[in-house]
Design an enzyme around this catalytic site. Sequence first.
Site, mmCIF file in Angstrom:
data_model
loop_
_atom_site.group_PDB
_atom_site.id
_atom_site.type_symbol
_atom_site.label_atom_id
_atom_site.label_comp_id
_atom_site.label_asym_id
_atom_site.label_seq_id
_atom_site.Cartn_x
_atom_site.Cartn_y
_atom_site.Cartn_z
ATOM 1 N N SER A 161 7.430 -0.655 -6.139
ATOM 2 C CA SER A 161 8.722 -0.039 -6.462
ATOM 3 C C SER A 161 8.975 0.190 -7.947
ATOM 4 C CB SER A 161 9.868 -0.877 -5.878
ATOM 5 O OG SER A 161 9.917 -2.150 -6.466
ATOM 6 N N LYS B 286 18.780 -5.228 -6.774
ATOM 7 C CA LYS B 286 18.186 -4.659 -7.978
ATOM 8 C C LYS B 286 19.248 -4.133 -8.933
ATOM 9 C CE LYS B 286 13.684 -3.694 -5.953
ATOM 10 N NZ LYS B 286 12.690 -2.713 -5.488
#
EC number: 3.4.21.53
Length: 348
Positions: A242, A287
């Site tokens: 990611s 995140k």
Amino acid sequence: MSRRALTLLLAGFLVLALGVVGAFRPVPYVVLSPGPTENTIGEVDKKPVISIKGKQTYPTSGALSLVTVAYQGGPAAQIDLLTALRGWLDPTVAVVPQETIFAPDRDPKEVEQENTVEMTNSQDSATAAALNELKIPYSMVVSVVSTEKGKPAEGKLLKDDEINSVDGKPAKDVTVVSDAVKAHKPGESVVFNVTRGKDKLDVTLQTVAGPKGQTLVGVVMQAKYKFPFEVDINVGDVGGPSAGLMFSLGILDKLTPGEITGGKRIAGTGTMEPAGKVGAIGGIAQKMVGAKDSGATVFLTPADNCAEAMNAVPDGLRLVRAETLHGAVQALDALRSGKGEVPACEAG
């Protein structure tokens, strides 16, 4: 004390004891929380996150930070009920069933190896995407790293086989190969053309259904690139794909004059294909919290994560929609200069 009172006292004590014991019993859940951030144009342990040798580089400023998700629990270290309850009460973390992170029919060591390979692939794909953006040529082959025990590829595809095509479609990158397999229904045949030593041969495999319903053959692949200069990425034990978008932007920032951030603290996430497409990721809520805690004011968000992100964005964090690497660069240019459109996420 009456018999009735004694009975109630003993019953209450028993309920309390059972509750205490139950609170510390392991449960099959995993707690996801904001993980550490790393500035891709900065340093980790006094070493640059991105080092480039054999090509001129330029000064950078601000931050282009990758963000991560930390997890607690798993088959080898299950959390207790009390930990899960605390997680359910904390809006910055998520508590998810264990099987969503650790497939029940997968060896944890295989999963760890796959995450390591995914991170390596992510770094190479990010480098390839940056070079494509700069129109710098390079070469690449898709190579077999390993096969999963009991899956169709075991014993038929071998380590270091170079995959030339799948069902006649050129293996331009790992994603193309993976997508070609997923295009089949479980039980259908898929044909790999590979180079093994000096020979080229066709290998026919019957696909099977994976733990999440996707079609697979059980092969772990890695893109092997030959770049015209050396790009080394150092992020310690961070795994998974990611961080690709932020790696690409960090490489671009170092390879081009001017400062892509304009001195701002930018964070973001998203997988990166060599062709420049930004892909969706998991753990977007955690995140974003990690990004805000690191001091970021702008968060580059994969387009497919935008609706989810809008429902959990922390105050003071501006979401910028990222569909491609080129689009992300243009958005950062617009933010820096104050001219042009900055694509925003929209609520779903």
